[in-house]
Design a protein around this motif. Structure first.
Motif, PDB file in Angstrom:
ATOM      1  N   VAL A  99       0.845  -1.205   0.000  1.00 44.29           N
ATOM      2  CA  VAL A  99       0.000   0.000   0.000  1.00 44.29           C
ATOM      3  C   VAL A  99       0.874   1.247   0.000  1.00 44.29           C
ATOM      4  CG1 VAL A  99      -1.654   1.358   1.348  1.00 44.29           C
ATOM      5  CG2 VAL A  99      -1.967  -1.108   1.102  1.00 44.29           C
ATOM      6  N   SER A 100       1.924   1.228   0.798  1.00 43.28           N
ATOM      7  CA  SER A 100       2.825   2.384   0.850  1.00 43.28           C
ATOM      8  C   SER A 100       3.456   2.642  -0.505  1.00 43.28           C
ATOM      9  CB  SER A 100       3.907   2.143   1.904  1.00 43.28           C
ATOM     10  OG  SER A 100       4.820   3.217   1.934  1.00 43.28           O
ATOM     11  N   ARG A 101       3.920   1.585  -1.183  1.00 48.10           N
ATOM     12  CA  ARG A 101       4.534   1.765  -2.498  1.00 48.10           C
ATOM     13  C   ARG A 101       3.507   2.218  -3.530  1.00 48.10           C
ATOM     14  NH1 ARG A 101       7.421  -2.966  -0.865  1.00 48.10           N
ATOM     15  NH2 ARG A 101       5.975  -4.316  -2.013  1.00 48.10           N
ATOM     16  N   LEU A 102       2.293   1.652  -3.445  1.00 51.42           N
ATOM     17  CA  LEU A 102       1.245   2.045  -4.389  1.00 51.42           C
ATOM     18  C   LEU A 102       0.873   3.520  -4.229  1.00 51.42           C
ATOM     19  CD1 LEU A 102      -1.099  -1.077  -4.240  1.00 51.42           C
ATOM     20  CD2 LEU A 102       0.174  -0.266  -6.240  1.00 51.42           C
ATOM     21  N   LEU A 103       0.749   3.984  -2.987  1.00 52.88           N
ATOM     22  CA  LEU A 103       0.423   5.392  -2.751  1.00 52.88           C
ATOM     23  C   LEU A 103       1.510   6.314  -3.309  1.00 52.88           C
ATOM     24  CD1 LEU A 103      -1.032   5.319   0.888  1.00 52.88           C
ATOM     25  CD2 LEU A 103      -2.227   6.072  -1.172  1.00 52.88           C
ATOM     26  N   SER A 104       2.761   5.956  -3.084  1.00 50.35           N
ATOM     27  CA  SER A 104       3.862   6.779  -3.599  1.00 50.35           C
ATOM     28  C   SER A 104       3.829   6.845  -5.113  1.00 50.35           C
ATOM     29  CB  SER A 104       5.202   6.225  -3.117  1.00 50.35           C
ATOM     30  OG  SER A 104       5.288   6.263  -1.703  1.00 50.35           O
ATOM     31  N   ALA A 105       3.570   5.703  -5.772  1.00 54.13           N
ATOM     32  CA  ALA A 105       3.529   5.666  -7.232  1.00 54.13           C
ATOM     33  C   ALA A 105       2.360   6.480  -7.781  1.00 54.13           C
ATOM     34  CB  ALA A 105       3.440   4.214  -7.705  1.00 54.13           C
ATOM     35  N   ILE A 106       1.189   6.377  -7.120  1.00 56.92           N
ATOM     36  CA  ILE A 106       0.017   7.135  -7.594  1.00 56.92           C
ATOM     37  C   ILE A 106       0.250   8.628  -7.450  1.00 56.92           C
ATOM     38  CG2 ILE A 106      -2.427   7.570  -7.170  1.00 56.92           C
ATOM     39  CD1 ILE A 106      -2.631   4.656  -6.148  1.00 56.92           C
ATOM     40  N   LEU A 107       0.815   9.051  -6.341  1.00 50.55           N
ATOM     41  CA  LEU A 107       1.076  10.473  -6.124  1.00 50.55           C
ATOM     42  C   LEU A 107       2.104  11.017  -7.109  1.00 50.55           C
ATOM     43  CD1 LEU A 107       1.092  10.651  -2.209  1.00 50.55           C
ATOM     44  CD2 LEU A 107      -0.736  11.343  -3.782  1.00 50.55           C
ATOM     45  N   ARG A 108       3.128  10.222  -7.452  1.00 53.20           N
ATOM     46  CA  ARG A 108       4.097  10.670  -8.459  1.00 53.20           C
ATOM     47  C   ARG A 108       3.421  10.840  -9.807  1.00 53.20           C
ATOM     48  NH1 ARG A 108       7.603   6.908  -5.933  1.00 53.20           N
ATOM     49  NH2 ARG A 108       7.101   5.344  -7.534  1.00 53.20           N
ATOM     50  N   LYS A 109       2.505   9.940 -10.136  1.00 50.84           N
ATOM     51  CA  LYS A 109       1.790  10.040 -11.400  1.00 50.84           C
ATOM     52  C   LYS A 109       0.936  11.318 -11.460  1.00 50.84           C
ATOM     53  CE  LYS A 109      -0.298   6.321 -12.740  1.00 50.84           C
ATOM     54  NZ  LYS A 109      -1.332   5.251 -12.888  1.00 50.84           N
ATOM     55  N   LEU A 110       0.261  11.626 -10.354  1.00 52.03           N
ATOM     56  CA  LEU A 110      -0.569  12.821 -10.319  1.00 52.03           C
ATOM     57  C   LEU A 110       0.283  14.089 -10.412  1.00 52.03           C
ATOM     58  CD1 LEU A 110      -3.169  11.890  -7.541  1.00 52.03           C
ATOM     59  CD2 LEU A 110      -3.548  11.973 -10.017  1.00 52.03           C
ATOM     60  N   ARG A 111       1.402  14.124  -9.706  1.00 48.88           N
ATOM     61  CA  ARG A 111       2.283  15.288  -9.782  1.00 48.88           C
ATOM     62  C   ARG A 111       2.796  15.507 -11.198  1.00 48.88           C
ATOM     63  NH1 ARG A 111       4.574  12.964  -4.905  1.00 48.88           N
ATOM     64  NH2 ARG A 111       3.715  14.050  -3.056  1.00 48.88           N
ATOM     65  N   ALA A 112       3.175  14.406 -11.856  1.00 44.04           N
ATOM     66  CA  ALA A 112       3.677  14.520 -13.222  1.00 44.04           C
ATOM     67  C   ALA A 112       2.601  15.045 -14.164  1.00 44.04           C
ATOM     68  CB  ALA A 112       4.183  13.161 -13.704  1.00 44.04           C
ATOM     69  N   SER A 113       1.350  14.576 -13.960  1.00 42.69           N
ATOM     70  CA  SER A 113       0.236  15.054 -14.794  1.00 42.69           C
ATOM     71  C   SER A 113      -0.037  16.531 -14.558  1.00 42.69           C
ATOM     72  CB  SER A 113      -1.008  14.216 -14.504  1.00 42.69           C
ATOM     73  OG  SER A 113      -0.782  12.851 -14.798  1.00 42.69           O
ATOM     74  N   LEU A 114       0.025  16.955 -13.294  1.00 44.51           N
ATOM     75  CA  LEU A 114      -0.190  18.371 -12.987  1.00 44.51           C
ATOM     76  C   LEU A 114       0.910  19.240 -13.596  1.00 44.51           C
ATOM     77  CD1 LEU A 114      -1.362  18.304  -9.259  1.00 44.51           C
ATOM     78  CD2 LEU A 114      -2.706  19.008 -11.238  1.00 44.51           C
TER      79      LEU A 114
END
Length: 257
Positions: free
Chosen positions: A240-255
């Motif tokens: 879960v910790s790794r998944l959250l980090s990956a999702i947040l990086r994806k959102l930051r990159a999109s922004l």
């Protein structure tokens, strides 16, 4: 009383015409002296013109000073060879100076120029029609009287308080308590600062796969622990910790894109 005033006005006109003729024929200090005598002789006229504009949100003494300056300009600019009636030239000059002062300096809240220019005419028309009709005129009646658009007349009527608006700290005269309008105003919405972020994130959240979107909802909207999230989606707490980090990086990159 009326006949006495008529005689005084007639004497003033004769005296003014004589002094202006002498000023026209003079030069230097002699001309300035005659012109000063004309100004002193007609200060009462300037005061009468100024009084018509008292009570409109500007101190009376300021309007009087503008009228006296207008009188000086009228004396300096009058040409006796064109016409011998000084007051027919001076009175419109005084009115123009006062109206210009209202337009340029009198507005605490400045409306559009078209509203400024028609506002004084609307005020005068309101007084004239009230006397004629025996009641307060409707905006449409004022518009017809002035041959102006109804919307412009309504704007001018609404701008009547712009010379001297009421402070937000002033208590309401009809209120039972001494609270001011400022006391009744709402506070800053704490969610306002994040409104732009929410608008930017919404389409990105909708583009995520259902599983990733559910993980974010559980963590940031339902405040679940990583262990609780893992139990629901079928992964370990570490995943879960790794998944959250990956999702947040994806959102930051999109922004950032």
């Amino acid at each position: 009383m009326g006949s006495s005033r008529t005689v005084t006005d007639a004497r003033r006109r004769v005296q003014t015409a004589l002094l202006l003729s002498r000023a026209r024929a003079s030069r230097g200090e002699a001309r300035a002296r005659y012109e000063d005598e004309v100004i002193r002789a007609n200060m009462a006229v300037a005061g009468e013109v100024a009084r018509r504009y008292h009570g409109r949100g500007i101190p009376a003494e300021d309007i009087d000073q503008v009228a006296y300056l207008g009188l000086v300009k009228a004396v300096r600019g009058f040409d006796p060879t064109v016409g011998d009636d000084f007051l027919s030239y001076a009175v419109p000059t005084l009115r123009g100076e006062i109206r210009r002062y209202f337009r340029d300096s009198g507005w605490t809240v400045r409306p559009p120029r078209s509203v400024q220019e028609v506002q004084a005419r609307v005020t005068q028309a309101d007084a004239d029609l009230t006397q004629r009709l025996g009641r307060s005129p409707r905006p449409a009646e004022i518009a017809v009287h002035l041959d102006e658009p109804l919307t412009l007349v309504i704007d001018a009527l609404s701008a009547s308080g712009c010379f001297n608006p009421v402070s937000l700290d002033a208590p309401r005269p009809d209120a039972e308590s001494a609270e001011s309008p400022l006391d009744r105003m709402g506070d800053v919405d704490p969610a306002f600062a994040s409104a732009e972020a929410r608008l930017a994130l919404r389409p990105l959240m909708e583009s995520l796969p259902p599983r990733e979107r559910r993980i974010l909802e559980l963590r940031y909207f339902e405040n679940r622990t990583q262990a609780q999230i893992g139990a629901e989606v079928g992964v370990s707490q570490e995943q879960v910790s790794r998944l959250l980090s990956a999702i947040l990086r994806k959102l930051r990159a999109s922004l950032a894109a």
